[in-house]
Motif scaffolding. Structure first.
Motif, mmCIF file in Angstrom:
data_model
loop_
_atom_site.group_PDB
_atom_site.id
_atom_site.type_symbol
_atom_site.label_atom_id
_atom_site.label_comp_id
_atom_site.label_asym_id
_atom_site.label_seq_id
_atom_site.Cartn_x
_atom_site.Cartn_y
_atom_site.Cartn_z
ATOM 1 N N UNK A 1 -0.689 -10.372 17.654
ATOM 2 C CA UNK A 1 0.180 -11.458 17.200
ATOM 3 C C UNK A 1 1.226 -11.728 18.270
ATOM 4 N N UNK A 2 1.282 -12.991 18.671
ATOM 5 C CA UNK A 2 2.082 -13.323 19.836
ATOM 6 C C UNK A 2 3.588 -13.104 19.604
ATOM 7 N N UNK A 3 4.011 -13.282 18.353
ATOM 8 C CA UNK A 3 5.454 -13.187 18.110
ATOM 9 C C UNK A 3 5.946 -11.747 17.965
ATOM 10 N N UNK A 4 5.026 -10.799 17.745
ATOM 11 C CA UNK A 4 5.437 -9.400 17.623
ATOM 12 C C UNK A 4 5.236 -8.693 18.960
ATOM 13 N N UNK A 5 4.042 -8.888 19.540
ATOM 14 C CA UNK A 5 3.772 -8.289 20.837
ATOM 15 C C UNK A 5 4.225 -9.262 21.902
ATOM 16 N N UNK A 6 5.437 -9.064 22.369
ATOM 17 C CA UNK A 6 5.967 -10.014 23.351
ATOM 18 C C UNK A 6 5.488 -9.691 24.755
ATOM 19 N N UNK A 7 4.870 -8.521 24.895
ATOM 20 C CA UNK A 7 4.334 -8.141 26.198
ATOM 21 C C UNK A 7 2.976 -8.814 26.383
ATOM 22 N N UNK A 8 2.940 -9.836 27.234
ATOM 23 C CA UNK A 8 1.797 -10.738 27.260
ATOM 24 C C UNK A 8 0.442 -10.091 27.585
ATOM 25 N N UNK A 9 0.339 -9.263 28.626
ATOM 26 C CA UNK A 9 -0.989 -8.697 28.949
ATOM 27 C C UNK A 9 -1.604 -7.928 27.780
ATOM 28 N N UNK A 10 -0.777 -7.160 27.059
ATOM 29 C CA UNK A 10 -1.265 -6.370 25.937
ATOM 30 C C UNK A 10 -1.851 -7.286 24.864
ATOM 31 N N UNK A 11 -1.109 -8.373 24.588
ATOM 32 C CA UNK A 11 -1.555 -9.345 23.596
ATOM 33 C C UNK A 11 -2.881 -9.969 24.008
ATOM 34 N N UNK A 12 -2.976 -10.340 25.291
ATOM 35 C CA UNK A 12 -4.206 -10.985 25.769
ATOM 36 C C UNK A 12 -5.396 -10.037 25.692
ATOM 37 N N UNK A 13 -5.158 -8.774 26.063
ATOM 38 C CA UNK A 13 -6.259 -7.806 26.046
ATOM 39 C C UNK A 13 -6.779 -7.612 24.622
ATOM 40 N N UNK A 14 -5.859 -7.409 23.656
ATOM 41 C CA UNK A 14 -6.306 -7.210 22.267
ATOM 42 C C UNK A 14 -7.033 -8.448 21.756
ATOM 43 N N UNK A 15 -6.479 -9.630 22.059
ATOM 44 C CA UNK A 15 -7.109 -10.871 21.621
ATOM 45 C C UNK A 15 -8.556 -10.967 22.114
ATOM 46 N N UNK A 16 -8.721 -10.761 23.436
ATOM 47 C CA UNK A 16 -10.052 -10.882 24.025
ATOM 48 C C UNK A 16 -10.999 -9.870 23.405
ATOM 49 N N UNK A 17 -10.499 -8.637 23.249
ATOM 50 C CA UNK A 17 -11.314 -7.586 22.651
ATOM 51 C C UNK A 17 -11.776 -8.010 21.255
ATOM 52 N N UNK A 18 -10.861 -8.521 20.451
ATOM 53 C CA UNK A 18 -11.224 -8.935 19.085
ATOM 54 C C UNK A 18 -12.193 -10.102 19.104
ATOM 55 N N UNK A 19 -11.977 -11.052 20.048
ATOM 56 C CA UNK A 19 -12.876 -12.203 20.130
ATOM 57 C C UNK A 19 -14.295 -11.766 20.439
#
Lengths: 266, 271
Positions: free
Chosen positions: B106-124
């Protein structure tokens, strides 16, 4: 810090407390039933995993590129199955959607019938439908098309009926008051309001159907699933790696395209 | 617009759509139809006798499958129960593990961008793999049984659930969270007192929804050897014992409808 006070809590009624206890007990009972009923031989599963791990997992990441053309052909077939099936469903779902929409039929019985048909169709998993159609038309891709078509009709019909129920009825009332007949109301009052959302849902369903049609081959209904089942029974995990890669790429690309098209339409 | 008689209007007023749009729509329409005809042709090319013959066969199927042999239903009751239990365990595990994943994506909780992108891609990527394919791989890994089925359902539902919940988290009202942070709450306090109350009803509703999906998926996992009722169905189909297979299909149908009904009622009560 010490002298702040919280707002008073709402008094809890006995009914709510009892309800909460009943729900809690029901959940506990459900879990007790589940964990007593499930019986897994952990030792054997673990042993097998230790034995098989090196034979399966690393190979999935080393795709067997020699099967590329075969996989591509089957993926193409998968896309065709999904396309033909979802287009059929998009058309079939229109009359059912109208039947299940309260504001179109204006009769509770007809709406209930429509809703029941749609939820009955939805209750069949795609694979089960594919099994029935494989027996009917033989083990080929067309069985898959029929399974997708019928399977998607249930969900699309439901979504369509929700779209129809949410249209602006004032337009229709105004047309009625001006003496328009049913056909005119349909073409000039209803259809312009529903077309974008119908299209958007149909394209979304195509996205879902790509995933669904990629596994139909497991029961013989064509597409990439046929290769999945061969690769797994031959323990050809390199080929499985390629198939997985192909599915991931195709699904991602189609999701992306469909999201863009839908954003343009609505 | 609808005040005049329709014929008069359509004749006199210019069309509301420009010629270019009309042309575009026509071209798209013909491409779609053309592709449809092509795919119908392609999918039927291996079929003996074509579509007409198949329609005739449809009647044979009904003859083969009916009347269903309802006597098998008491015998497969144990497998059906196992199927439901598989779905319950998988949903529970997914509901627990989805919490950290949803927070991370979730972009508003995980403000650290790379971590957010990695989890997103993994889930996708996780979401693109069909449940039955996961089951095939896990059966290869663990052998035939319930465990591969549970794992396949778990991973499959984790992808869906984490996406739905991270979207809910992204749509919450951030003001209370900011206020808490400003008055000195640490990350966990902010999440527990600010986020959880806002997300909880949606969370429960989505878990029930995923449970419905899992029930539907679990009945077919047995087809690839991952346990449950599908295993029996696969055997009966293998023996060409169609009346028994039909009885099992009817049982699956009823169970899916009943569970969906209960879950729908619960969800309506929640939101």
């Amino acid at each position: 810090m010490a002298s702040y006070s919280l707002p008073p809590k709402q008094p809890k009624s006995t009914f709510k407390i009892v309800r909460r206890i009943v729900i809690f007990l029901a959940i506990v009972a459900l879990y007790v039933w589940t964990f007593l009923g499930i019986d897994i031989d952990w030792g054997r599963a673990f042993e097998r995993m230790v034995n098989n791990f090196s034979r399966v997992i690393p190979k999935l990441f080393q795709p067997d590129w020699s099967a590329t053309s075969e996989v591509a052909a089957k993926i193409w077939e998968t896309i065709l199955i999904a396309f033909a099936g979802s287009l059929m469903a998009a058309v079939l779902a229109i009359p059912l959607g109208f039947l299940a929409a309260q504001n179109m039929t204006r009769s509770k019985i007809l709406t209930a019938i429509g809703k029941w048909i749609l939820s009955a169709v939805r209750a069949f998993p795609d694979i089960i439908l594919a099994i029935l159609f494989v027996v009917a038309v033989g083990p080929n891709a067309f069985a898959g098309v029929l399974a997708i078509a019928i399977g998607s009709t249930g969900m699309l019909g439901k979504l369509y009926s929700e779209v129809i129920e949410s249209i602006d009825m004032q337009v229709i009332e105004a047309m009625e008051a001006n003496g328009a007949n049913k056909i005119q109301i349909l073409f000039y009052g209803v259809i312009p309001q529903i077309v974008p959302e119908f299209l958007s849902y149909a394209i979304y369903r195509f996205e879902v159907d790509i995933r669904a049609s990629s596994i139909l081959g497991i029961v013989g209904a064509g597409g990439i699933g046929t290769m999945i089942i061969f690769a797994s029974s031959n323990r050809n995990w390199n080929e499985m790696g390629l198939i997985l890669l192909a599915i991931i790429i195709v699904v991602t690309v189609i999701d992306f395209l469909s999201a863009r098209i839908r954003r343009k339409i609505v | 617009m609808t005040k005049q008689s329709r014929q008069e209007m359509t004749e006199k007023t210019p069309s509301i759509y420009p010629v270019k749009t009309k042309l575009q729509i026509t071209i798209i329409f013909f491409i779609v139809i053309g592709f449809y005809l092509f795919s119908m042709f392609w999918t039927q090319r291996e079929m003996v006798g074509g579509f007409g013959n198949a329609l005739g066969n449809m009647y044979v199927v009904i003859e083969k499958f009916f009347p269903p042999n309802l006597e098998v239903i008491p015998k497969v009751w144990g497998e059906m129960a196992q199927t439901i239990q598989m779905a319950i365990i998988a949903t529970t595990l997914a509901a627990i593990l989805t919490v950290p994943l949803a927070l991370l994506s979730a972009q508003n909780i995980t403000t650290f961008k790379p971590l957010y992108l990695i989890t997103r891609t993994f889930l996708n990527i996780l979401r693109t793999i069909p449940d039955l394919v996961l089951a095939v791989i896990f059966v290869g890994l663990f052998g035939v049984g319930l465990l591969p089925g549970i794992l396949a359902l778990f991973i499959f539902s984790l992808g869906i659930l984490a996406k739905l919940i991270s979207e809910t988290i992204e749509s919450v009202d951030m003001n209370p969270l900011e206020a808490m942070r400003a008055s000195g709450g640490n990350v966990f306090q902010v999440i527990y007192f600010g986020l959880v109350p806002q997300v909880l009803p949606q969370f429960t509703s989505f878990v029930l929804y995923v449970f419905e999906i899992n029930i539907r998926a679990s009945v077919v996992l047995g087809l690839v050897g991952a346990g449950g009722i599908g295993l029996v169905l696969d055997q009966q189909l293998g023996f060409y014992n169609y009346p028994n297979a039909m009885a099992i299909i009817i049982l699956i149908f009823i169970v899916v409808i009943v569970i969906e009904f209960i879950s729908n009622k619960l969800r309506e009560a929640l939101i």
